[in-house]
Write a protein that holds these residues in place. Structure first.
Motif, PDB file in Angstrom:
ATOM      1  N   GLY A 125      10.440 -60.363-140.441  1.00 20.30           N
ATOM      2  CA  GLY A 125       9.519 -59.870-139.423  1.00 20.30           C
ATOM      3  C   GLY A 125       8.758 -58.636-139.858  1.00 20.30           C
ATOM      4  O   GLY A 125       7.768 -58.269-139.219  1.00 20.30           O
ATOM      5  N   GLU A 126       9.191 -57.982-140.933  1.00 19.52           N
ATOM      6  CA  GLU A 126       8.485 -56.820-141.468  1.00 19.52           C
ATOM      7  C   GLU A 126       7.498 -57.217-142.563  1.00 19.52           C
ATOM      8  O   GLU A 126       6.556 -56.482-142.854  1.00 19.52           O
ATOM      9  CB  GLU A 126       9.493 -55.810-142.020  1.00 19.52           C
ATOM     10  N   LEU A 127       7.721 -58.370-143.173  1.00 25.79           N
ATOM     11  CA  LEU A 127       6.839 -58.845-144.238  1.00 25.79           C
ATOM     12  C   LEU A 127       5.805 -59.847-143.748  1.00 25.79           C
ATOM     13  O   LEU A 127       4.798 -60.083-144.427  1.00 25.79           O
ATOM     14  CB  LEU A 127       7.663 -59.484-145.367  1.00 25.79           C
ATOM     15  N   LEU A 329      12.427 -67.989-133.097  1.00 26.34           N
ATOM     16  CA  LEU A 329      12.333 -67.527-131.715  1.00 26.34           C
ATOM     17  C   LEU A 329      13.167 -66.265-131.511  1.00 26.34           C
ATOM     18  O   LEU A 329      12.709 -65.282-130.906  1.00 26.34           O
ATOM     19  CB  LEU A 329      12.799 -68.632-130.763  1.00 26.34           C
ATOM     20  N   LEU A 330      14.390 -66.274-132.005  1.00 24.86           N
ATOM     21  CA  LEU A 330      15.265 -65.113-131.824  1.00 24.86           C
ATOM     22  C   LEU A 330      14.720 -63.897-132.572  1.00 24.86           C
ATOM     23  O   LEU A 330      14.737 -62.772-132.049  1.00 24.86           O
ATOM     24  CB  LEU A 330      16.672 -65.436-132.314  1.00 24.86           C
ATOM     25  N   GLN A 331      14.217 -64.082-133.784  1.00 24.38           N
ATOM     26  CA  GLN A 331      13.690 -62.951-134.548  1.00 24.38           C
ATOM     27  C   GLN A 331      12.485 -62.321-133.854  1.00 24.38           C
ATOM     28  O   GLN A 331      12.372 -61.093-133.777  1.00 24.38           O
ATOM     29  CB  GLN A 331      13.323 -63.405-135.958  1.00 24.38           C
ATOM     30  N   GLU A 332      11.603 -63.167-133.345  1.00 23.49           N
ATOM     31  CA  GLU A 332      10.391 -62.656-132.695  1.00 23.49           C
ATOM     32  C   GLU A 332      10.725 -61.914-131.407  1.00 23.49           C
ATOM     33  O   GLU A 332      10.254 -60.807-131.168  1.00 23.49           O
ATOM     34  CB  GLU A 332       9.434 -63.815-132.410  1.00 23.49           C
ATOM     35  N   ARG A 333      11.553 -62.507-130.555  1.00 20.02           N
ATOM     36  CA  ARG A 333      11.906 -61.855-129.282  1.00 20.02           C
ATOM     37  C   ARG A 333      12.809 -60.645-129.528  1.00 20.02           C
ATOM     38  O   ARG A 333      12.688 -59.630-128.858  1.00 20.02           O
ATOM     39  CB  ARG A 333      12.605 -62.850-128.355  1.00 20.02           C
ATOM     40  N   THR A 337      12.713 -56.204-128.601  1.00 21.07           N
ATOM     41  CA  THR A 337      13.653 -55.746-127.574  1.00 21.07           C
ATOM     42  C   THR A 337      14.735 -54.846-128.165  1.00 21.07           C
ATOM     43  O   THR A 337      14.828 -53.667-127.820  1.00 21.07           O
ATOM     44  CB  THR A 337      14.299 -56.950-126.865  1.00 21.07           C
ATOM     45  N   VAL A 338      15.557 -55.376-129.066  1.00 19.80           N
ATOM     46  CA  VAL A 338      16.705 -54.614-129.588  1.00 19.80           C
ATOM     47  C   VAL A 338      16.578 -54.323-131.077  1.00 19.80           C
ATOM     48  O   VAL A 338      17.458 -53.688-131.654  1.00 19.80           O
ATOM     49  CB  VAL A 338      18.028 -55.372-129.323  1.00 19.80           C
ATOM     50  N   GLY A 339      15.500 -54.764-131.711  1.00 20.35           N
ATOM     51  CA  GLY A 339      15.345 -54.621-133.158  1.00 20.35           C
ATOM     52  C   GLY A 339      15.807 -55.872-133.873  1.00 20.35           C
ATOM     53  O   GLY A 339      16.792 -56.503-133.468  1.00 20.35           O
ATOM     54  N   ALA A 340      15.090 -56.236-134.938  1.00 22.06           N
ATOM     55  CA  ALA A 340      15.410 -57.487-135.632  1.00 22.06           C
ATOM     56  C   ALA A 340      16.819 -57.466-136.208  1.00 22.06           C
ATOM     57  O   ALA A 340      17.545 -58.465-136.151  1.00 22.06           O
ATOM     58  CB  ALA A 340      14.383 -57.741-136.741  1.00 22.06           C
TER      59      ALA A 340
END
Length: 397
Positions: A125-127, A329-333, A337-340
């Protein structure tokens, strides 16, 4: 090496290629080490029911360290966290080579894997951004499954030749992963400055658990991936006992070849998911999850090698199509919210709790003498029913 955030969000960027290479080498070592260590247990005359215990000490490390590894991944540059984790894996594999009790060495590898997982998925999610995240997950899963394919076969084939040689190859692969991690750009920490005191750390983790499990979308993802990986790791051990029972083959290599067919299928399924499923259409993956259970049930009744290969290939396609969208889905949400890193740590807790439960039930069934074919039929049927129930719940929600 660069100290800044990469501006190239392509999945073919230098950073993604370094992550993919490190993941391939690390996962190769993981899968070769499992089959090499199983061969070591067999050569030292450990009982059959102890084989799942090997994996249980591995996943136990995930559960014990779950409250901490997400914060570690978000508090430091994730590429450096990956390098440290692979160094722990290298230490565990080398210790088994030098005669340390295999359960102790494998526990060290499990601790390294627990620290590695939030960083390797969180860095995606950072790349990358947006819908490229699904494609990046597809690339990561393809790399992982290619490593499962080659690592599993290498572990089984080398163990038939020489167990110590197989263990040595695993250590070399982990060393290569450490080197590959050096080429990942050093990104800024996602959430620096968090408290390192025990109570705040555990409170932060369990708060992340509450946030993700109360949200309908992330709960859906957590349940789906937990059931998938719990089933996947149990299937590996089921194959080790199913092959000599159903096919009359007693070598170490044949179960790894069958695992490899699942891996090939997952590569194709992950690629199809990257093209056909977006974050808005994640529910399209659910029929594939149901088919996994149905195929396992049919597979358990086979007594010939060719249909077994075909069914496991189909199972892999369904598995890749099922799990990749749920991960994205989990990584994006979770990132918002709580950080990847915390999101993946919560996911690891759920997945490894499911693995521990399923492996425990499997080990118990073997110990009390349930026929391996009966275990496979029951396992496949229950999995199909569980995914059907999850899909019905998701549609109603």
């Amino acid at each position: 090496m660069s100290e800044s955030v990469p501006t190239n969000t392509s999945i073919w960027s230098r950073g993604m290629m370094a992550v993919t290479a490190a993941q391939f080498l690390s996962a190769f070592g993981d899968n070769a080490l499992l089959f090499a260590t199983l061969a070591l247990l067999k050569s030292q005359f450990y009982p059959d029911w102890s084989q799942p215990i090997l994996q249980m000490v591995f996943v136990g490390a995930y559960i014990i360290f779950a409250p901490f590894v997400g914060q570690v991944a978000d508090s430091f540059a994730k590429g450096r966290v990956m390098m440290f984790a692979n160094s722990l894996k290298l230490l565990g594999a080398a210790s088994i080579c030098f005669g340390v009790n295999p359960f102790i060495g494998y526990t060290l590898v499990g601790i390294g894997a627990a620290a590695y997982s939030p960083a390797k998925y969180g860095i995606l999610g950072e790349l990358t951004t947006g819908d490229k995240l699904v494609k990046a997950n597809g690339l990561m899963e393809a790399s992982t499954i290619a490593a499962i394919l080659l690592g599993s076969m290498a572990g089984g084939v080398l163990a038939d030749w020489h167990v110590l040689a197989a263990l040595g190859v695993c250590a070399v692969m982990y060393g290569g992963a450490v080197i590959a991690n050096l080429f990942i750009p050093k990104l800024p920490a996602a959430r620096p400055g968090q408290s390192w005191r025990f109570t705040p750390m555990t409170a932060s983790f369990f708060n992340a658990c509450r946030v993700l499990w109360r949200n309908g979308e992330t709960r859906f993802s957590l349940l789906g991936t937990s059931m998938f990986w719990g089933a996947g790791v149990t299937l590996r051990f089921l194959l080790v006992l199913w092959v000599p029972t159903a096919l009359g083959i007693t070598d170490n290599a044949t179960p790894t070849y069958l695992n490899a067919m699942v891996a090939v299928g997952i590569v194709l399924g992950a690629g199809a998911a990257a093209k056909l499923v977006t974050l808005q259409t994640v529910a399209r993956c659910m029929p594939a999850g149901i088919l996994i259970g149905v195929v396992v049930l049919i597979f358990a009744l086979q007594h010939a090698l060719l249909p077994a290969y075909a069914l496991l290939f189909l199972m892999g396609i369904c598995g890749g199509f099922f799990v990749v969208p749920l991960n994205a889905l989990l990584q994006e949400r979770g990132k918002h919210t709580v950080g990847a890193g915390n999101a993946i740590a919560v996911q690891n807790l759920g997945e490894n709790a499911a693995m521990l439960l399923m492996l425990g039930l499997y080990s118990l069934a073997v110990k009390v003498g349930v026929p391996v074919v009966g275990i496979g039929v029951g396992f496949g049927g229950l999995f199909a029913l569980a995914i059907t129930g999850l899909w019905i719940w998701q549609r109603r929600r």
